[in-house]
Each structure stands twice: as C-alpha cells, then as structure tokens.
Design an enzyme around this catalytic site. Structure first.
Site, PDB file in Angstrom:
ATOM      1  N   HIS A   2       0.827  -1.212   0.000  1.00  0.00           N
ATOM      2  CA  HIS A   2       0.000   0.000   0.000  1.00  0.00           C
ATOM      3  C   HIS A   2       0.864   1.266   0.000  1.00  0.00           C
ATOM      4  O   HIS A   2       0.808   2.058  -0.926  1.00  0.00           O
ATOM      5  CB  HIS A   2      -0.885   0.032   1.257  1.00  0.00           C
TER       6      HIS A   2
HETATM    7  O1  RIB Z   1      -4.912   0.779   4.317  1.00  0.00           O
HETATM    8  C1  RIB Z   1      -3.515   0.725   4.241  1.00  0.00           C
HETATM    9  C2  RIB Z   1      -2.894   1.812   5.044  1.00  0.00           C
HETATM   10  O2  RIB Z   1      -3.242   1.651   6.418  1.00  0.00           O
HETATM   11  C3  RIB Z   1      -1.367   1.783   5.013  1.00  0.00           C
HETATM   12  O3  RIB Z   1      -0.881   3.090   5.149  1.00  0.00           O
HETATM   13  C4  RIB Z   1      -1.007   0.963   6.215  1.00  0.00           C
HETATM   14  O4  RIB Z   1       0.280   1.317   6.735  1.00  0.00           O
HETATM   15  C5  RIB Z   1      -2.073   1.375   7.182  1.00  0.00           C
HETATM   16  O5  RIB Z   1      -1.644   2.584   7.796  1.00  0.00           O
END
Ligand code: RIB
Ligand code: CA
Length: 318
Positions: free
Chosen positions: A243
């Site tokens: 992500h």
């Molecule tokens: O949904 C993914 C996000 O949420 C990423 O930034 C992960 O590190 C969590 O913070």
C-alpha cells in the site's frame, strides 16, 4: 533530472517501513524529513519505529518530528493495526532501540515551518491517518497553498474497504481530518486500495530477496511476517499489499499508474459508511475535480521494480 524533495507523514507500520526503504533506494527522491502520526500503532511506537528505521537504513541525517496521538474526533481503534503490523508495529523485526531522538518541534509545526519556508518546492507524502496534515491546514491558512503536491495513500473508490466493508484504514482512522484535507485545495494525488491491492509482494518474492545475505533483506522478511500471516489467514493469500510503497510510483514510475481526475470526498455522517471515500464519476455534484486518483496500476511491474531497488540497496548495505 532534479530530485523530488519529499516530507513523509507516516505511521510505521510494516508497509510504511517498506515505503521509507524504497524512497531511500530511489535516486529520484530526496527524503528531507519524517513526521509521525498515530495509526497502525500508538504514536510512541510509530515515532520509535521511524527513528529506528532511519538509523537502520543509514539515514540518521533525516530529522523526525513526533505528531498527533489521536484522531480529531473519533476514538482510535488500535487492535486492527497491531493485528497486521505486530504489537511493535514492525512485525517480527527487532530493530535496535534508536539513539536518535525526535526534534523538539511538533510535527504539525514542523510541517508548517518547512512548507512556508520554501513554498511550492516540497512534496508532502501522507501514508497514515491525515490528522497532522489537517491540523497544519487549520493552524496556518498559508499552509495549503505552500504545498507543491500532496500524495496520499488512502481511500477505497470502487474497491471495498480493509477496515470496514466500505472504508480504508488511513481515512477511516480519521475521516474528519481526511474531509479537511480533501477540501483544502491542495493539489492531491490519491493512491487508494483500488491500485494498492494489485501490488502484492509474495512469499516467493521474499525468498528470492533473501538469497542475498543482507540485514536489509532479512528485515523485509521479518517486518512483513505478521502482515503475510494476516493476509493468509483472512484473505487466503501468502503475501502482502504494498500500500504505502506504491505512493513512490508517482515519482519513480508514473507510467505504471492509471490516473484520472475526479471530485472525491469522504463520508463523515457518522453512519455505517463513515470513512468511505467516493468519486463523483457521474458529476452529480457538479463540482470540479479536486484530485488525481490512481484507479489502476501495473501491479506486478511495480512489485518487480520495488524488488530491484531494494535488492540494489541491500547489496550496498550488507
Ligand atoms: O490501508 C492501508 C494503510 O493503512 C497503510 O498506510 C497501512 O500502513 C495502514 O496505515
Ligand atoms: Ca501507513
């Protein structure tokens, strides 16, 4: 080609750690400062992890400022983050206790100072809840117009959520902050789950990476271990979504992203869809687009690029 000068607001977090690693391994990027925020784990842990990462990754010259410990309005829900990132926030990696300390200035004030000192020169990356960014916007009216671009990992447009059926974690954890940021007029590029879920680092990738005898390779294996176990248990897949690292593609590989301009907002009505981000594809609200949104990506190409750069960095840091 001039480097993109970045200040990173982050809640490390396993994939935050991989994003910091990728940024440091990318010559197109100059990481100038880190600001920490609550999110995956509590602020004391996200700050400790940020400092420990800077030391471990040979980047002790980069200052880190500690930020907000709570969302603007709603109470935090920590257990979710720790399920994915481990109780420390660094999975099964055991980074040495940092000798570095955060700077005295609060993250919100550091963001205001840095961006007002060099208007339109710095790019802000936000890969955790948007609490610090929202408060900088509210505290200093000149802040929004001083930000060259804001790249956000967050949201779920056509995709389902990952913390509620509809909402993505960063936005859901502080939807009111996201609402302030989305409506601030800052030039935003949003990297939502629609794209990030197509960037899956597999256990086979981790095994290949660990053919290198390097603490960096072992760190990537260890920091993603809980993350992978979570995905295997709840999503039936031996891997983890990159992500946060995908935000770097806006600088190092924009050609891999499918970007569209849309009016996007976030539900703060307090009901079951609170934290849901929506794009007005039909232009029903008759409002101009307020951001660029990555609705697709060449995911495997991005993961391969991530692995190539981390491999090079790991070989330089054996
Ligand atoms: O949904 C993914 C996000 O949420 C990423 O930034 C992960 O590190 C969590 O913070
Ligand atoms: Ca994060």
């Amino acid at each position: 080609m001039p480097k993109t000068r970045i200040i990173l607001d982050t809640d490390p977090g396993a994939d935050d750690a991989l994003a910091i690693l990728l940024m440091l391994a990318s010559p197109e990027i100059q990481l100038e400062a880190i600001t920490t925020v609550h999110g995956n784990v509590t602020i004391d842990k996200t700050t400790r992890n940020a400092l420990a990462l800077l030391e471990f990754l040979d980047a002790k010259n980069i200052p880190a400022a500690q930020g907000c410990s709570l969302p603007l309005v709603k109470p935090p829900h920590q257990p979710k983050g720790e399920m994915v990132h481990g109780s420390s926030g660094m999975g099964r990696a055991n980074l040495p206790e940092p000798t570095l300390k955060p700077i005295e200035t609060h993250a919100v004030d550091h963001l205001i100072e840095r961006f007002l000192a060099e208007p339109k020169e710095l790019t802000l990356f936000a890969i955790g809840p948007l609490t610090n960014v929202a408060l900088a916007i509210r505290k200093e009216p000149k802040f929004a117009q001083a930000v060259k671009e804001l790249v956000i990992m967050g949201g779920a447009i056509r995709s389902g959520g990952n913390v509620t059926p509809l909402a993505e974690f960063n936005i859901s954890e502080d939807p009111h902050a996201a609402h302030i940021v989305f409506n601030s007029g800052i030039p935003i590029t949003l990297i939502p789950l629609d794209a990030t879920y197509k960037c899956l680092l597999t256990s086979a990738d981790i095994e290949r990476l660990n053919k290198i005898d390097s603490p960096i390779a072992r760190f990537v294996r260890d920091v993603t271990a809980d993350y992978m176990a979570f995905y295997l248990k709840y999503e039936g897949f031996a891997g983890c979504a990159l992500h946060d690292p995908l935000t770097a593609a806006t600088v190092i590989a924009p050609e891999l992203l499918s970007i569209e301009q849309h009016y996007v907002n976030v539900d703060i009505s307090g009901g079951v869809s609170t934290g849901k981000t929506y794009a007005d594809f039909m232009k029903a609200a008759k409002k101009p687009a307020n951001m660029k949104v990555a609705l697709d990506v060449k995911g495997r190409e991005f993961v391969d690029m991530f692995l190539r750069r981390v491999t090079t960095f790991a070989k330089q840091h054996t």
